[in-house]
Motif scaffolding. Structure first.
Motif, PDB file in Angstrom:
ATOM      1  N   TYR A   1      30.157  -1.723  32.670  1.00 17.99           N
ATOM      2  CA  TYR A   1      28.929  -1.076  32.180  1.00 17.99           C
ATOM      3  C   TYR A   1      29.023  -0.751  30.827  1.00 17.99           C
ATOM      4  CZ  TYR A   1      27.573  -1.034  37.118  1.00 17.99           C
ATOM      5  OH  TYR A   1      27.398  -1.139  38.350  1.00 17.99           O
ATOM      6  N   THR A   2      27.845  -0.976  29.936  1.00 16.71           N
ATOM      7  CA  THR A   2      27.895  -0.482  28.609  1.00 16.71           C
ATOM      8  C   THR A   2      26.680   0.341  28.507  1.00 16.71           C
ATOM      9  OG1 THR A   2      26.637  -2.450  27.959  1.00 16.71           O
ATOM     10  CG2 THR A   2      28.907  -2.670  27.553  1.00 16.71           C
ATOM     11  N   ILE A   3      26.555   0.993  27.413  1.00 12.98           N
ATOM     12  CA  ILE A   3      25.358   1.685  27.242  1.00 12.98           C
ATOM     13  C   ILE A   3      24.163   1.021  27.232  1.00 12.98           C
ATOM     14  CG2 ILE A   3      25.513   1.442  24.547  1.00 12.98           C
ATOM     15  CD1 ILE A   3      25.042   4.187  24.259  1.00 12.98           C
ATOM     16  N   SER A   4      23.017   1.914  27.760  1.00 12.08           N
ATOM     17  CA  SER A   4      21.639   1.281  27.691  1.00 12.08           C
ATOM     18  C   SER A   4      21.156   1.046  26.548  1.00 12.08           C
ATOM     19  CB  SER A   4      21.006   2.230  28.795  1.00 12.08           C
ATOM     20  OG  SER A   4      20.626   3.096  28.114  1.00 12.08           O
ATOM     21  N   ASP A   5      19.931   0.548  26.371  1.00 15.28           N
ATOM     22  CA  ASP A   5      19.018   0.442  25.435  1.00 15.28           C
ATOM     23  C   ASP A   5      18.493   1.811  25.411  1.00 15.28           C
ATOM     24  OD1 ASP A   5      19.523  -2.194  24.600  1.00 15.28           O
ATOM     25  OD2 ASP A   5      17.820  -3.047  25.885  1.00 15.28           O
ATOM     26  N   TYR A   6      17.717   2.334  24.267  1.00 13.80           N
ATOM     27  CA  TYR A   6      17.046   3.535  24.221  1.00 13.80           C
ATOM     28  C   TYR A   6      15.393   3.420  24.699  1.00 13.80           C
ATOM     29  CZ  TYR A   6      20.486   5.984  21.311  1.00 13.80           C
ATOM     30  OH  TYR A   6      21.538   6.654  20.869  1.00 13.80           O
ATOM     31  N   ASN A   7      14.936   4.365  25.256  1.00 16.83           N
ATOM     32  CA  ASN A   7      13.388   4.194  25.467  1.00 16.83           C
ATOM     33  C   ASN A   7      12.988   5.541  24.772  1.00 16.83           C
ATOM     34  OD1 ASN A   7      12.692   2.007  27.043  1.00 16.83           O
ATOM     35  ND2 ASN A   7      12.931   3.178  29.165  1.00 16.83           N
ATOM     36  N   LYS A   8      11.611   5.744  24.285  1.00 17.92           N
ATOM     37  CA  LYS A   8      11.308   6.664  23.368  1.00 17.92           C
ATOM     38  C   LYS A   8       9.651   7.063  23.811  1.00 17.92           C
ATOM     39  CE  LYS A   8       9.506   4.093  19.634  1.00 17.92           C
ATOM     40  NZ  LYS A   8       9.496   3.872  18.025  1.00 17.92           N
ATOM     41  N   THR A   9       9.583   8.355  23.506  1.00 14.29           N
ATOM     42  CA  THR A   9       8.301   8.924  23.575  1.00 14.29           C
ATOM     43  C   THR A   9       7.966   9.677  22.510  1.00 14.29           C
ATOM     44  OG1 THR A   9       6.689   9.697  25.032  1.00 14.29           O
ATOM     45  CG2 THR A   9       8.779  10.757  24.732  1.00 14.29           C
ATOM     46  N   GLU A  10       6.763   9.921  22.218  1.00 12.92           N
ATOM     47  CA  GLU A  10       6.386  10.843  20.997  1.00 12.92           C
ATOM     48  C   GLU A  10       5.576  12.278  21.659  1.00 12.92           C
ATOM     49  OE1 GLU A  10       4.036   8.190  18.858  1.00 12.92           O
ATOM     50  OE2 GLU A  10       5.849   7.162  17.847  1.00 12.92           O
ATOM     51  N   PHE A  11       5.617  13.165  20.747  1.00 11.52           N
ATOM     52  CA  PHE A  11       4.729  14.314  21.034  1.00 11.52           C
ATOM     53  C   PHE A  11       4.774  15.363  20.012  1.00 11.52           C
ATOM     54  CE2 PHE A  11       9.387  15.657  21.043  1.00 11.52           C
ATOM     55  CZ  PHE A  11       9.202  16.922  20.676  1.00 11.52           C
ATOM     56  N   THR A  12       3.698  16.263  19.878  1.00  7.34           N
ATOM     57  CA  THR A  12       3.206  17.294  18.792  1.00  7.34           C
ATOM     58  C   THR A  12       3.855  18.654  19.297  1.00  7.34           C
ATOM     59  OG1 THR A  12       1.614  15.456  17.916  1.00  7.34           O
ATOM     60  CG2 THR A  12       1.665  17.760  16.926  1.00  7.34           C
ATOM     61  N   THR A  13       4.412  19.405  18.364  1.00  5.12           N
ATOM     62  CA  THR A  13       4.530  20.789  18.780  1.00  5.12           C
ATOM     63  C   THR A  13       3.043  21.523  18.489  1.00  5.12           C
ATOM     64  OG1 THR A  13       5.447  21.231  16.439  1.00  5.12           O
ATOM     65  CG2 THR A  13       6.847  20.793  18.434  1.00  5.12           C
ATOM     66  N   LEU A  14       3.136  22.724  18.940  1.00  9.16           N
ATOM     67  CA  LEU A  14       1.905  23.421  18.807  1.00  9.16           C
ATOM     68  C   LEU A  14       1.740  24.132  17.600  1.00  9.16           C
ATOM     69  CD1 LEU A  14       1.691  24.927  22.611  1.00  9.16           C
ATOM     70  CD2 LEU A  14       0.555  22.768  21.845  1.00  9.16           C
ATOM     71  N   MET A  15       0.459  24.549  17.294  1.00  5.74           N
ATOM     72  CA  MET A  15       0.334  25.452  16.033  1.00  5.74           C
ATOM     73  C   MET A  15       1.320  26.791  16.242  1.00  5.74           C
ATOM     74  SD  MET A  15      -1.327  24.092  13.715  1.00  5.74           S
ATOM     75  CE  MET A  15      -1.843  25.582  12.731  1.00  5.74           C
ATOM     76  N   ASP A  16       1.670  27.227  15.079  1.00 10.38           N
ATOM     77  CA  ASP A  16       2.262  28.532  14.978  1.00 10.38           C
ATOM     78  C   ASP A  16       1.549  29.683  15.914  1.00 10.38           C
ATOM     79  OD1 ASP A  16       4.679  30.140  14.788  1.00 10.38           O
ATOM     80  OD2 ASP A  16       4.188  30.480  12.801  1.00 10.38           O
ATOM     81  N   GLU A  17       2.251  30.688  16.495  1.00 13.61           N
ATOM     82  CA  GLU A  17       1.225  31.709  17.038  1.00 13.61           C
ATOM     83  C   GLU A  17       1.818  32.865  16.010  1.00 13.61           C
ATOM     84  OE1 GLU A  17       2.293  32.233  21.287  1.00 13.61           O
ATOM     85  OE2 GLU A  17       2.037  30.070  21.529  1.00 13.61           O
ATOM     86  N   THR A  18       0.775  33.441  15.960  1.00 14.77           N
ATOM     87  CA  THR A  18       0.915  34.681  14.933  1.00 14.77           C
ATOM     88  C   THR A  18       0.791  35.726  15.675  1.00 14.77           C
ATOM     89  OG1 THR A  18      -0.461  33.630  13.339  1.00 14.77           O
ATOM     90  CG2 THR A  18      -0.204  35.823  12.846  1.00 14.77           C
ATOM     91  N   PRO A  19       1.863  36.724  15.513  1.00 17.05           N
ATOM     92  CA  PRO A  19       1.936  37.884  16.387  1.00 17.05           C
ATOM     93  C   PRO A  19       0.803  38.837  15.853  1.00 17.05           C
ATOM     94  CG  PRO A  19       4.064  37.253  15.307  1.00 17.05           C
ATOM     95  CD  PRO A  19       3.099  36.501  14.791  1.00 17.05           C
ATOM     96  N   ASP A  20       0.335  39.833  16.756  1.00 15.47           N
ATOM     97  CA  ASP A  20      -0.740  40.748  16.572  1.00 15.47           C
ATOM     98  C   ASP A  20      -0.082  41.616  15.020  1.00 15.47           C
ATOM     99  OD1 ASP A  20      -2.290  39.992  18.457  1.00 15.47           O
ATOM    100  OD2 ASP A  20      -1.661  41.446  19.801  1.00 15.47           O
ATOM    101  N   GLY A  21      -1.237  41.625  14.199  1.00 12.14           N
ATOM    102  CA  GLY A  21      -1.076  42.627  13.108  1.00 12.14           C
ATOM    103  C   GLY A  21      -0.182  41.813  12.021  1.00 12.14           C
ATOM    104  N   GLU A  22       0.023  40.577  12.089  1.00  9.41           N
ATOM    105  CA  GLU A  22       0.720  39.850  10.983  1.00  9.41           C
ATOM    106  C   GLU A  22      -0.044  38.566  10.625  1.00  9.41           C
ATOM    107  OE1 GLU A  22       4.665  38.621  11.890  1.00  9.41           O
ATOM    108  OE2 GLU A  22       5.155  40.529  12.803  1.00  9.41           O
TER     109      GLU A  22
END
Length: 161
Positions: free
Chosen positions: A112-133
């Motif tokens: 066997y040899t290495i496979s092809d790549y499969n891919k996907t995409e995603f988006t990280t969430l907005m930054d969460e601001t701690p209380d008082g900051e």
């Protein structure tokens, strides 16, 4: 009846001879088969700076290569894992990412040899601001003047801060 048995035996012998020849030739001439590419790549548990990436196991795979990058970046981060999942950490909030995974055969594999790549995409969430900051600004650029005695900070909208 006896003729049918002889026919089945001769076909079975021929099939065994073909398989044995293939195995012998693959060892001698290095003929290898590519592993199947990982399927069902899923991204879950997404936060502002991390995401869990999982995929279906690939038969005969010893490990997996995982590569990820932000959409506006040319540099890829890389990890090799034994399991069929990885927690990506240290990501940037509110950014689009591409992640791709391939399967690796055992290091000593003659088949066997290495496979092809499969891919996907995603988006990280907005930054969460701690209380008082205050929330961290995004799309900020900073540069020094020529003699490096001061710094100019510009927001993504082009306004000087």
């Amino acid at each position: 009846m006896c003729t049918k048995i002889k026919l089945i035996k001769s076909r079975l012998f021929l099939l065994c001879a073909i398989l044995t020849s293939f195995l012998f030739l693959s060892c001698i001439f290095g003929i290898k088969v590519s592993l199947d590419a990982p399927k069902n790549i899923k991204v879950s548990d997404i936060t502002s700076n991390s995401a869990l990436v999982t995929w279906s196991s690939v038969k005969h795979a010893q490990s997996y290569e995982v590569m990820w990058t932000r959409k506006d970046n040319e540099n890829w981060d890389f990890a090799r894992v034994k399991d069929n999942g990885i927690m990506l950490e240290g990501l940037t909030f509110d950014q689009d990412y591409t992640v791709q995974v391939c399967a690796n055969p055992p290091d000593d594999s003659v088949f066997y040899t290495i496979s092809d790549y499969n891919k996907t995409e995603f988006t990280t969430l907005m930054d969460e601001t701690p209380d008082g900051e205050f929330a961290r600004p995004s799309n900020i650029k900073a540069s020094f003047n020529k003699d490096k005695s001061s710094i100019c900070v510009i927001s993504g909208s082009g306004a000087s801060l």
